[in-house]
Design an enzyme around this catalytic site. Structure first.
Site, mmCIF file in Angstrom:
data_model
loop_
_atom_site.group_PDB
_atom_site.id
_atom_site.type_symbol
_atom_site.label_atom_id
_atom_site.label_comp_id
_atom_site.label_asym_id
_atom_site.label_seq_id
_atom_site.Cartn_x
_atom_site.Cartn_y
_atom_site.Cartn_z
ATOM 1 N N SER A 156 48.297 30.394 39.070
ATOM 2 C CA SER A 156 47.950 31.258 40.200
ATOM 3 C C SER A 156 46.437 31.317 40.357
ATOM 4 C CB SER A 156 48.489 32.676 39.961
ATOM 5 O OG SER A 156 48.016 33.578 40.949
ATOM 6 N N TYR A 169 49.116 39.886 34.498
ATOM 7 C CA TYR A 169 49.539 38.707 35.248
ATOM 8 C C TYR A 169 48.429 37.656 35.286
ATOM 9 C CZ TYR A 169 51.383 35.897 39.129
ATOM 10 O OH TYR A 169 51.839 34.866 39.920
#
Length: 276
Positions: A156, A169
């Site tokens: 990501s 995350y």
């Protein structure tokens, strides 16, 4: 040293495992779009997801379109479930040539560093890092028997730029980037390639359902392409990286974000002033 032949994007005869292929009742995201695309290019696809019914529906859809796919329930927090996934792939298709590590957990309690509860941190790393590592272990063992293979990890842009929330995350995705380059380094001479894609905001059904119009406007303003990304945009890159056309690409962390992180914050205002 051997020279690998390039045969393009054809995946005929390849067996691909795609994790995180569905999004409950919201339809497919990056994993589902990748499963469809790989099947369309000839791969036999194992569609793996926590939501078994949704995975089965996607496998049936692929079959109805002329492809070949089976479904398998996968809980990335459970090592036994990961092992069972690869046993099912071998039982059905004989081996695994491609792994797309795409499943991930995003927890609402993943907030700022000082507010983060340690059990949330642990749960995120169990799924998003340990799960990827265990899946990669199983895949690499099979690929070594085959003389090679390809792994594509979904990372990501959260691993590359900070945010005011979701610290676990972001840390997980940074760890996936490290796992990617270590896998590529340790097994490249045995014919195994490993790369990661870092999506920016992607217009999947779940993402569209969880973002405000104002946030979409901000993302659009800072994306250099005149549109935001879709799961199909990411699937094209993942499928390419898994294919023989990418035979000389490994150990790379590739942002697929429409240029979101490639420019200075003031660029939007400068482009508007220039009439762009």
């Amino acid at each position: 040293m051997n020279t690998a032949a390039t045969t393009g994007l054809d995946l005929a005869g390849k067996v691909a495992v795609v994790t995180g292929a569905t999004l409950r009742q919201l339809g497919v995201g990056i994993g589902g779009a990748t499963a469809r695309m790989m099947a369309g290019r000839g791969a036999k696809v194992v569609v793996a997801d926590l939501e078994e019914d949704a995975a089965q529906a996607l496998a049936e859809e692929i079959g109805a379109a002329g492809g070949e796919a089976i479904a398998q329930r996968l809980d990335l927090s459970d090592p036994g479930s990961i092992k069972a996934l690869f046993e099912r792939a071998v039982s059905a298709y004989g081996t695994v040539d491609i792994l797309h590590n795409n499943a991930a957990a995003v927890l609402a309690k993943d907030t700022t560093l000082i507010d983060l509860e340690i059990d949330v941190w642990d749960a995120m790393f169990d799924i998003n890092v340990r799960g990827y590592a265990l899946a990669s272990q199983h895949a690499v063992k099979l690929m070594l028997q085959n003389g090679g293979g390809a792994i594509v990890n979904t990372s990501s842009v959260s691993a590359l730029g900070g945010d005011i929330t979701r610290v676990a995350y972001g840390a997980c995705k940074a760890a996936i980037n490290a796992l990617t380059i270590y896998t590529a380094t340790q097994y490249g001479r045995q014919g195994i390639r490993c790369n990661a894609v870092c999506p920016g905001f992607t217009l999947s059904a779940s993402a569209k359902g969880g973002i405000t119009d104002n946030a979409l406007e901000i993302l659009g303003r800072h994306t250099l392409t005149p549109y935001l990304g879709t799961p199909e945009h990411l699937a094209e890159v993942v499928t390419f990286l898994a294919s023989p056309a990418a035979a000389y690409i490994t150990g790379q962390i590739i942002s697929v974000d429409g240029g979101l992180l490639s420019h200075h914050p003031q660029t939007h205002d400068q482009l508007v002033a220039a009439g762009a």
